[in-house]
Design a protein around this motif. Structure first.
Motif, PDB file in Angstrom:
ATOM      1  N   UNK A 190       0.837  -1.190   0.000  1.00  0.00           N
ATOM      2  CA  UNK A 190       0.000   0.000   0.000  1.00  0.00           C
ATOM      3  C   UNK A 190       0.881   1.252   0.000  1.00  0.00           C
ATOM      4  N   UNK A 191       0.386   2.331  -0.565  1.00  0.00           N
ATOM      5  CA  UNK A 191       1.165   3.581  -0.613  1.00  0.00           C
ATOM      6  C   UNK A 191       1.486   4.093   0.788  1.00  0.00           C
ATOM      7  N   UNK A 192       0.598   3.861   1.755  1.00  0.00           N
ATOM      8  CA  UNK A 192       0.859   4.267   3.133  1.00  0.00           C
ATOM      9  C   UNK A 192       2.078   3.523   3.683  1.00  0.00           C
ATOM     10  N   UNK A 193       2.138   2.213   3.431  1.00  0.00           N
ATOM     11  CA  UNK A 193       3.265   1.403   3.894  1.00  0.00           C
ATOM     12  C   UNK A 193       4.549   1.849   3.197  1.00  0.00           C
ATOM     13  N   UNK A 194       4.474   2.096   1.889  1.00  0.00           N
ATOM     14  CA  UNK A 194       5.645   2.563   1.131  1.00  0.00           C
ATOM     15  C   UNK A 194       6.175   3.868   1.714  1.00  0.00           C
ATOM     16  N   UNK A 195       5.269   4.756   2.050  1.00  0.00           N
ATOM     17  CA  UNK A 195       5.648   6.041   2.636  1.00  0.00           C
ATOM     18  C   UNK A 195       6.341   5.845   3.987  1.00  0.00           C
ATOM     19  N   UNK A 196       5.808   4.955   4.811  1.00  0.00           N
ATOM     20  CA  UNK A 196       6.393   4.697   6.130  1.00  0.00           C
ATOM     21  C   UNK A 196       7.788   4.071   5.998  1.00  0.00           C
ATOM     22  N   UNK A 197       7.966   3.179   5.037  1.00  0.00           N
ATOM     23  CA  UNK A 197       9.286   2.583   4.818  1.00  0.00           C
ATOM     24  C   UNK A 197      10.272   3.661   4.387  1.00  0.00           C
ATOM     25  N   UNK A 198       9.866   4.512   3.447  1.00  0.00           N
ATOM     26  CA  UNK A 198      10.751   5.599   2.997  1.00  0.00           C
ATOM     27  C   UNK A 198      11.113   6.530   4.151  1.00  0.00           C
ATOM     28  N   UNK A 199      10.139   6.830   5.012  1.00  0.00           N
ATOM     29  CA  UNK A 199      10.423   7.675   6.180  1.00  0.00           C
ATOM     30  C   UNK A 199      11.435   7.005   7.108  1.00  0.00           C
ATOM     31  N   UNK A 200      11.281   5.723   7.310  1.00  0.00           N
ATOM     32  CA  UNK A 200      12.190   4.975   8.180  1.00  0.00           C
ATOM     33  C   UNK A 200      13.604   4.964   7.600  1.00  0.00           C
ATOM     34  N   UNK A 201      13.713   4.760   6.312  1.00  0.00           N
ATOM     35  CA  UNK A 201      15.025   4.777   5.654  1.00  0.00           C
ATOM     36  C   UNK A 201      15.665   6.155   5.800  1.00  0.00           C
ATOM     37  N   UNK A 202      14.876   7.198   5.592  1.00  0.00           N
ATOM     38  CA  UNK A 202      15.410   8.556   5.707  1.00  0.00           C
ATOM     39  C   UNK A 202      15.868   8.848   7.133  1.00  0.00           C
TER      40      UNK A 202
END
Length: 126
Positions: A14-26
């Motif tokens: 889901x786009x929400x999950x993708x966003x959370x993963x990107x935030x975590x990586x950042x």
């Protein structure tokens, strides 16, 4: 999403999950830059070692978990393969050999997807 949308061998998220993963990586990259005496090594080790690129958009604009992320970035488990190129080439060889022997068009379609996906990841290494 898997059972409704994913026709090919991919892991849809889901786009929400993708966003959370990107935030975590950042956050991991930011913490490394702030706290590590080797922060100047980031251009050498690359953001991919922190997971940047583990989530990407596929050609249909759906978010997928890039399960070839680490081999694509030449990160491979020691003792398993001599290089990421060998690992990716093995997947390509497998797909090509299976395409020649299988008669089910649904499976052939999945193999072609995996073949194209793997070849695109290999192209980043060579």
């Amino acid at each position: 999403m898997e059972s409704k949308v994913a026709v090919h061998p991919r892991i849809l998220i889901d786009s929400f999950v993708a966003e959370k993963i990107d935030e975590s990586v950042q956050k991991a990259i930011d913490a490394f830059l702030q706290n590590s005496p080797q922060a100047n090594l980031l251009p050498i080790i690359g953001e991919s070692s922190f997971g940047r690129g583990v989530v990407e958009k596929d050609i249909d604009e759906k978010y997928i978990l890039n399960y070839l992320h680490y081999p694509e970035n030449n990160i491979v488990l020691q003792g398993c393969y001599s290089s990421s190129i060998d690992f990716l080439n093995e997947i390509i060889d497998y797909c090509q050999s299976q395409i020649k022997t299988i008669n089910d068009y649904r499976i052939i379609d999945k193999l072609y997807y995996l073949l194209r996906f793997t070849e695109s990841k290999l192209s980043h290494l060579v």
